[in-house]
Design a protein around this motif. Structure first.
Motif, PDB file in Angstrom:
ATOM      1  N   ARG A  18     -51.501 -20.773 -11.671  1.00  0.00           N
ATOM      2  CA  ARG A  18     -51.217 -20.757 -12.924  1.00  0.00           C
ATOM      3  C   ARG A  18     -49.626 -21.269 -12.879  1.00  0.00           C
ATOM      4  O   ARG A  18     -48.964 -20.914 -12.007  1.00  0.00           O
ATOM      5  CB  ARG A  18     -51.443 -19.395 -13.715  1.00  0.00           C
ATOM      6  CG  ARG A  18     -50.721 -18.161 -13.183  1.00  0.00           C
ATOM      7  CD  ARG A  18     -51.064 -17.008 -13.644  1.00  0.00           C
ATOM      8  NE  ARG A  18     -50.697 -16.858 -15.406  1.00  0.00           N
ATOM      9  CZ  ARG A  18     -50.817 -15.882 -15.905  1.00  0.00           C
ATOM     10  NH1 ARG A  18     -51.654 -14.781 -15.432  1.00  0.00           N
ATOM     11  NH2 ARG A  18     -50.631 -15.763 -17.225  1.00  0.00           N
ATOM     12  N   PRO A  52     -45.658 -21.193 -14.361  1.00  0.00           N
ATOM     13  CA  PRO A  52     -44.828 -20.299 -14.442  1.00  0.00           C
ATOM     14  C   PRO A  52     -44.869 -19.590 -15.957  1.00  0.00           C
ATOM     15  O   PRO A  52     -45.008 -20.409 -16.883  1.00  0.00           O
ATOM     16  CB  PRO A  52     -43.440 -20.817 -14.166  1.00  0.00           C
ATOM     17  CG  PRO A  52     -43.676 -21.878 -13.182  1.00  0.00           C
ATOM     18  CD  PRO A  52     -45.014 -22.402 -13.532  1.00  0.00           C
ATOM     19  N   ASP A  53     -44.956 -18.216 -16.225  1.00  0.00           N
ATOM     20  CA  ASP A  53     -44.919 -17.887 -17.417  1.00  0.00           C
ATOM     21  C   ASP A  53     -43.717 -18.022 -18.112  1.00  0.00           C
ATOM     22  O   ASP A  53     -42.716 -17.804 -17.741  1.00  0.00           O
ATOM     23  CB  ASP A  53     -45.353 -16.378 -17.340  1.00  0.00           C
ATOM     24  CG  ASP A  53     -45.710 -15.536 -18.746  1.00  0.00           C
ATOM     25  OD1 ASP A  53     -44.494 -15.465 -19.431  1.00  0.00           O
ATOM     26  OD2 ASP A  53     -46.788 -15.484 -19.014  1.00  0.00           O
ATOM     27  N   GLU A  84     -42.647 -17.293 -21.234  1.00  0.00           N
ATOM     28  CA  GLU A  84     -41.944 -15.892 -21.682  1.00  0.00           C
ATOM     29  C   GLU A  84     -41.167 -15.134 -20.671  1.00  0.00           C
ATOM     30  O   GLU A  84     -40.012 -14.786 -20.791  1.00  0.00           O
ATOM     31  CB  GLU A  84     -43.023 -15.034 -22.560  1.00  0.00           C
ATOM     32  CG  GLU A  84     -42.589 -13.902 -23.219  1.00  0.00           C
ATOM     33  CD  GLU A  84     -42.328 -12.537 -22.503  1.00  0.00           C
ATOM     34  OE1 GLU A  84     -41.148 -11.855 -22.558  1.00  0.00           O
ATOM     35  OE2 GLU A  84     -42.880 -12.383 -21.435  1.00  0.00           O
ATOM     36  N   LEU A  85     -41.711 -15.042 -19.635  1.00  0.00           N
ATOM     37  CA  LEU A  85     -41.036 -14.233 -18.424  1.00  0.00           C
ATOM     38  C   LEU A  85     -40.003 -14.901 -17.851  1.00  0.00           C
ATOM     39  O   LEU A  85     -38.818 -14.305 -17.686  1.00  0.00           O
ATOM     40  CB  LEU A  85     -42.061 -14.068 -17.346  1.00  0.00           C
ATOM     41  CG  LEU A  85     -41.948 -12.757 -16.299  1.00  0.00           C
ATOM     42  CD1 LEU A  85     -41.711 -11.534 -17.028  1.00  0.00           C
ATOM     43  CD2 LEU A  85     -43.166 -12.713 -15.559  1.00  0.00           C
ATOM     44  N   ASP A 119     -50.817  -7.378 -15.395  1.00  0.00           N
ATOM     45  CA  ASP A 119     -49.835  -8.223 -15.567  1.00  0.00           C
ATOM     46  C   ASP A 119     -49.178  -8.855 -14.465  1.00  0.00           C
ATOM     47  O   ASP A 119     -48.227  -9.854 -14.456  1.00  0.00           O
ATOM     48  CB  ASP A 119     -48.572  -7.532 -16.138  1.00  0.00           C
ATOM     49  CG  ASP A 119     -48.874  -7.584 -17.830  1.00  0.00           C
ATOM     50  OD1 ASP A 119     -49.839  -7.994 -18.203  1.00  0.00           O
ATOM     51  OD2 ASP A 119     -48.082  -6.492 -18.404  1.00  0.00           O
ATOM     52  N   GLN A 121     -50.516 -11.138 -12.208  1.00  0.00           N
ATOM     53  CA  GLN A 121     -50.464 -12.420 -12.162  1.00  0.00           C
ATOM     54  C   GLN A 121     -49.408 -13.232 -12.686  1.00  0.00           C
ATOM     55  O   GLN A 121     -48.806 -14.221 -12.117  1.00  0.00           O
ATOM     56  CB  GLN A 121     -51.721 -12.941 -12.694  1.00  0.00           C
ATOM     57  CG  GLN A 121     -52.928 -12.272 -11.837  1.00  0.00           C
ATOM     58  CD  GLN A 121     -53.410 -11.249 -12.824  1.00  0.00           C
ATOM     59  OE1 GLN A 121     -52.844 -10.320 -13.021  1.00  0.00           O
ATOM     60  NE2 GLN A 121     -54.658 -11.362 -12.919  1.00  0.00           N
ATOM     61  N   ARG A 122     -48.959 -12.907 -13.818  1.00  0.00           N
ATOM     62  CA  ARG A 122     -47.605 -13.367 -14.314  1.00  0.00           C
ATOM     63  C   ARG A 122     -46.553 -13.437 -13.595  1.00  0.00           C
ATOM     64  O   ARG A 122     -45.604 -14.383 -13.647  1.00  0.00           O
ATOM     65  CB  ARG A 122     -47.215 -12.618 -15.759  1.00  0.00           C
ATOM     66  CG  ARG A 122     -48.336 -12.530 -16.959  1.00  0.00           C
ATOM     67  CD  ARG A 122     -48.099 -11.816 -18.363  1.00  0.00           C
ATOM     68  NE  ARG A 122     -46.839 -12.471 -18.903  1.00  0.00           N
ATOM     69  CZ  ARG A 122     -45.936 -11.810 -19.250  1.00  0.00           C
ATOM     70  NH1 ARG A 122     -46.081 -10.285 -19.133  1.00  0.00           N
ATOM     71  NH2 ARG A 122     -44.924 -12.179 -19.935  1.00  0.00           N
ATOM     72  N   TRP A 123     -45.973 -12.232 -12.997  1.00  0.00           N
ATOM     73  CA  TRP A 123     -45.065 -12.068 -12.183  1.00  0.00           C
ATOM     74  C   TRP A 123     -45.143 -12.937 -10.899  1.00  0.00           C
ATOM     75  O   TRP A 123     -44.137 -13.516 -10.479  1.00  0.00           O
ATOM     76  CB  TRP A 123     -44.691 -10.731 -11.794  1.00  0.00           C
ATOM     77  CG  TRP A 123     -44.485  -9.798 -12.977  1.00  0.00           C
ATOM     78  CD1 TRP A 123     -45.208  -9.129 -13.815  1.00  0.00           C
ATOM     79  CD2 TRP A 123     -43.247  -9.714 -13.556  1.00  0.00           C
ATOM     80  NE1 TRP A 123     -44.731  -8.811 -14.921  1.00  0.00           N
ATOM     81  CE2 TRP A 123     -43.251  -8.694 -14.732  1.00  0.00           C
ATOM     82  CE3 TRP A 123     -41.822  -9.929 -13.305  1.00  0.00           C
ATOM     83  CZ2 TRP A 123     -42.073  -8.438 -15.502  1.00  0.00           C
ATOM     84  CZ3 TRP A 123     -40.871  -9.705 -13.869  1.00  0.00           C
ATOM     85  CH2 TRP A 123     -41.066  -8.820 -14.779  1.00  0.00           C
ATOM     86  N   TYR A 124     -46.278 -12.903 -10.182  1.00  0.00           N
ATOM     87  CA  TYR A 124     -46.620 -14.017  -9.121  1.00  0.00           C
ATOM     88  C   TYR A 124     -46.184 -15.480  -9.705  1.00  0.00           C
ATOM     89  O   TYR A 124     -45.501 -16.443  -8.784  1.00  0.00           O
ATOM     90  CB  TYR A 124     -47.921 -13.911  -8.681  1.00  0.00           C
ATOM     91  CG  TYR A 124     -48.284 -12.684  -7.539  1.00  0.00           C
ATOM     92  CD1 TYR A 124     -47.611 -12.890  -6.551  1.00  0.00           C
ATOM     93  CD2 TYR A 124     -49.198 -11.996  -7.828  1.00  0.00           C
ATOM     94  CE1 TYR A 124     -47.914 -11.667  -5.487  1.00  0.00           C
ATOM     95  CE2 TYR A 124     -49.296 -10.899  -6.903  1.00  0.00           C
ATOM     96  CZ  TYR A 124     -48.742 -10.797  -5.877  1.00  0.00           C
ATOM     97  OH  TYR A 124     -49.184  -9.933  -4.861  1.00  0.00           O
ATOM     98  N   SER A 125     -46.546 -15.793 -11.047  1.00  0.00           N
ATOM     99  CA  SER A 125     -46.514 -17.191 -11.425  1.00  0.00           C
ATOM    100  C   SER A 125     -45.194 -17.568 -11.416  1.00  0.00           C
ATOM    101  O   SER A 125     -44.812 -18.831 -11.332  1.00  0.00           O
ATOM    102  CB  SER A 125     -47.060 -17.286 -12.851  1.00  0.00           C
ATOM    103  OG  SER A 125     -46.202 -16.816 -13.764  1.00  0.00           O
ATOM    104  N   VAL A 126     -43.989 -16.794 -11.518  1.00  0.00           N
ATOM    105  CA  VAL A 126     -42.630 -17.383 -11.608  1.00  0.00           C
ATOM    106  C   VAL A 126     -42.115 -17.392 -10.215  1.00  0.00           C
ATOM    107  O   VAL A 126     -40.960 -18.297 -10.055  1.00  0.00           O
ATOM    108  CB  VAL A 126     -41.555 -16.516 -12.493  1.00  0.00           C
ATOM    109  CG1 VAL A 126     -42.402 -16.701 -14.070  1.00  0.00           C
ATOM    110  CG2 VAL A 126     -41.704 -15.116 -11.995  1.00  0.00           C
TER     111      VAL A 126
END
Length: 244
Positions: free
Chosen positions: A43, A45-46, A48-49, A128, A130-135
């Motif tokens: 995915r 990179p998030d 918002e993060l 959550d 996956q969101r942290w992996y995404s960045v």
């Protein structure tokens, strides 16, 4: 274990440990850690993060997600990031998780003057993750050469592989079973800041290598570390035991 009809373990390193403890070879079945490859999928990179963390365009994020225990080798990772910064690399280090080594890691970050480069997020809800992996462009599991690191296989590297992250692990038997070295991930000498820094520097400078490792990693996880394959292994074991 020696009295059991069957013993299931996670990897070849633990299988060898069981053999040395006297468990008969024909009673041991290896069923490795697995990951849900639909949930943990590539995915972008998030946004918002990225904004919340203050990560600038072009700034590369090196990350770790998991327990903050002494054997995870996070002081080595912090030292390697300090070396990258000295070399002029514009990197950030993101550590997600908590544990008994958290304070010593913070002290190491402060000692290197990396407060503005390192974010220690603490524990996040697993939904959550996956969101942290995404960045993260690169994920590191720099375990020490302790006995637990040589024998016990963690699950977290498989999540990173499934999300097509470039993965770097310590060259311990258990972690080497989580990758195909040079194809789905890279391995470094345990406890070596210089080796880890050199490998990370290479990955930073070769985005095509990061992408290749990520693609190969996801394909390997789908083929070799799926829950479906584990289910088949257990069904075979139950049939051998005369169970339905």
């Amino acid at each position: 274990m020696r009295a059991a009809d069957a013993v299931v373990t996670l990897n070849q390193s633990m299988r060898q440990e069981l053999l040395e403890r006297g468990v008969p070879e024909d009673r041991i079945t290896v069923v490795p850690n697995a990951v849900d490859t639909q949930r943990f999928a590539p995915r972008p990179p998030d946004p918002e993060l990225l904004e919340r963390l203050g990560i600038r365009d072009g700034q590369l994020v090196i990350g770790y997600i998991g327990a903050l225990q002494p054997y995870e080798g996070l002081p080595t990772l912090v030292g390697a990031v300090a070396e990258l910064v000295r070399r002029g690399r514009d990197v950030r280090l993101l550590i997600v998780g908590d544990g008994s080594a958290a304070e010593s890691i913070r002290a190491r970050v402060d000692a290197h003057g990396l407060g503005h480069r390192v974010t220690m997020q603490g524990t996040v809800p697993h939904d959550d993750v996956q969101r942290w992996y995404s960045v993260m462009a690169i994920v590191v599991n720099a375990r020490t050469n302790d006995r637990v690191s040589r024998i016990v296989a963690p699950t977290k590297p498989l999540e990173a592989l499934a999300m097509e992250r470039a993965l770097v692990v310590s060259r311990t038997p258990a972690l080497l079973e989580c990758i195909v070295e040079g194809r789905t991930g890279l391995a470094v000498t345990p406890d070596s800041i210089s080796d880890l820094a050199m490998t990370l520097d290479r990955l930073i400078g070769e985005p095509e290598l990061r992408e290749s490792l990520g693609r190969e990693a996801r394909a390997w996880v789908i083929g070799e570390r799926s829950w479906a394959a584990n289910g088949d292994a257990y069904r075979g074991l139950f049939r051998r035991l005369g169970l339905r």
